[in-house]
Design an enzyme around this catalytic site. Structure first.
Site, short mmCIF file in Angstrom:
data_model
loop_
_atom_site.label_atom_id
_atom_site.label_comp_id
_atom_site.label_asym_id
_atom_site.label_seq_id
_atom_site.Cartn_x
_atom_site.Cartn_y
_atom_site.Cartn_z
N TYR A 115 -0.07 6.96 -11.31
CA TYR A 115 0.60 7.79 -10.30
C TYR A 115 2.08 7.44 -10.22
O TYR A 115 2.95 8.33 -10.28
CB TYR A 115 -0.06 7.59 -8.93
CG TYR A 115 0.79 8.07 -7.78
CD1 TYR A 115 1.09 9.42 -7.62
CD2 TYR A 115 1.31 7.16 -6.86
CE1 TYR A 115 1.89 9.86 -6.57
CE2 TYR A 115 2.11 7.60 -5.80
CZ TYR A 115 2.39 8.95 -5.67
OH TYR A 115 3.19 9.38 -4.64
N VAL A 168 -2.76 4.48 5.86
CA VAL A 168 -3.43 3.36 6.50
C VAL A 168 -3.35 3.43 8.03
O VAL A 168 -4.33 3.10 8.72
CB VAL A 168 -2.87 2.01 5.98
CG1 VAL A 168 -1.39 1.84 6.32
CG2 VAL A 168 -3.68 0.85 6.52
#
Length: 312
Positions: free
Chosen positions: A146, A189
């Site tokens: 990525y 998160v």
């Protein structure tokens, strides 16, 4: 202006579209909805009539050619495969979307003289090594396919600036969070932790929790992205955006759950791709754009929790 936002139904894309709509531009959104949702746009489409949504992929050249008949002034290119683990499991798909897709959009921008604003990521960097944090000249170290695909997209875009004189701007925002972020996506998160707290499940931390992140509230990120597109000073530049303060994941979990909160540590799913310390040096963007984040981490977490409560 006439503006294209690829990936405009995604988390950050949604807020970029909102910011642009508030400035009364005519906006086209191209999104294949693979990692996004029309629910993100519902309220905007009710308020702003000049938003046109097209479902489709940046890998579809015919669709892009048809779309660029609109002669856009700016293209904010946010569409991408963004999941680190997915890129490790299936690097080919990430490469096709994030590199070939970016090439396709660049070609249309070149043909139509459209300014190209590329959303990259702080994941291209190696870890911060000093208290000033990571500046734009900091070494890169793509620890996942990525990150490598994003870095390749950056270099490709800059080549169009140097070879063809195309106005190109590269943006590297740090960890962005806030309302409309998925609670199961990587990099989310804060949303994940808040959601776990609300449904009374333990907050799971990968590894020992000592890794740090520099969190940027999504409205501050969107303001940065839009301003960078408006400014001629950003052409040919790579620019960071972050708060300038980092926090360990353990301390973040305690902040969200409270000292008596339910926190557990689990085996890391991809430790080889973990950047131990992410801290942004955003002095260049402040100098170039006069940009500064406005939302503190505590306030941003409170706003995100308020939103997520409405989703239960």
């Amino acid at each position: 202006m006439d503006i294209l936002v690829t990936g405009g139904a995604g988390f950050i894309g949604r807020w970029v579209v909102k910011r642009l709509a508030e400035d009364n531009h005519r906006i086209w959104i191209l999104d294949n909805l693979s990692n996004s949702s029309m629910d993100n746009l519902k309220d905007l489409q009710l308020i702003y009539p000049d938003i046109t949504f097209i479902k489709g992929s940046i890998t579809d050249n015919y669709l892009l050619q048809t779309l660029f008949i609109n002669k856009f002034n700016i293209c904010y290119h946010l569409a991408a495969s963004i999941n680190v683990q997915d890129s490790i499991d299936d690097p080919k798909s990430t490469f096709e979307n994030d590199v070939i897709g970016t090439f396709n959009v660049l070609e249309q921008c070149k043909l139509n003289k459209t300014k190209f604003v590329y959303m990259s990521t702080c994941m291209v960097y190696s870890k911060a090594s000093n208290k000033e944090g990571i500046s734009e000249s900091h070494p890169t170290c793509p620890a996942s396919p990525y990150a490598a695909a994003k870095l390749a997209g950056e270099q490709l875009a800059l080549s169009y600036y140097y070879a063809y004189g195309l106005p190109v701007t590269i943006l590297r925002p740090f960890n962005t969070y806030g309302p409309y972020q998925k609670q199961n996506s990587e990099g989310g998160v804060i949303s994940i932790f808040i959601n776990k707290k609300l449904i009374k499940e333990p907050l799971s931390i990968y590894g020992d929790g000592s890794q740090t992140r520099d969190f940027l509230y999504v409205t501050d990120c969107a303001d940065f992205v839009v301003r960078a597109g408006y400014s001629e000073k950003t052409t040919g530049k790579v620019i960071n955006a972050g708060s300038g303060a980092d926090i360990s994941i353990t301390e973040l979990a305690k902040l969200i759950a409270g000292e008596a909160g339910n926190i557990k540590y689990v085996t890391h799913i991809h430790p080889q791709s973990e950047i131990q310390k992410l801290l942004c040096d955003a002095r260049y963007s402040q100098k170039l754009l006069g940009w500064n984040p406005k939302i503190s981490l505590a306030h941003g977490i409170a706003q995100t929790e308020k939103f997520l409560k409405t989703q239960l």
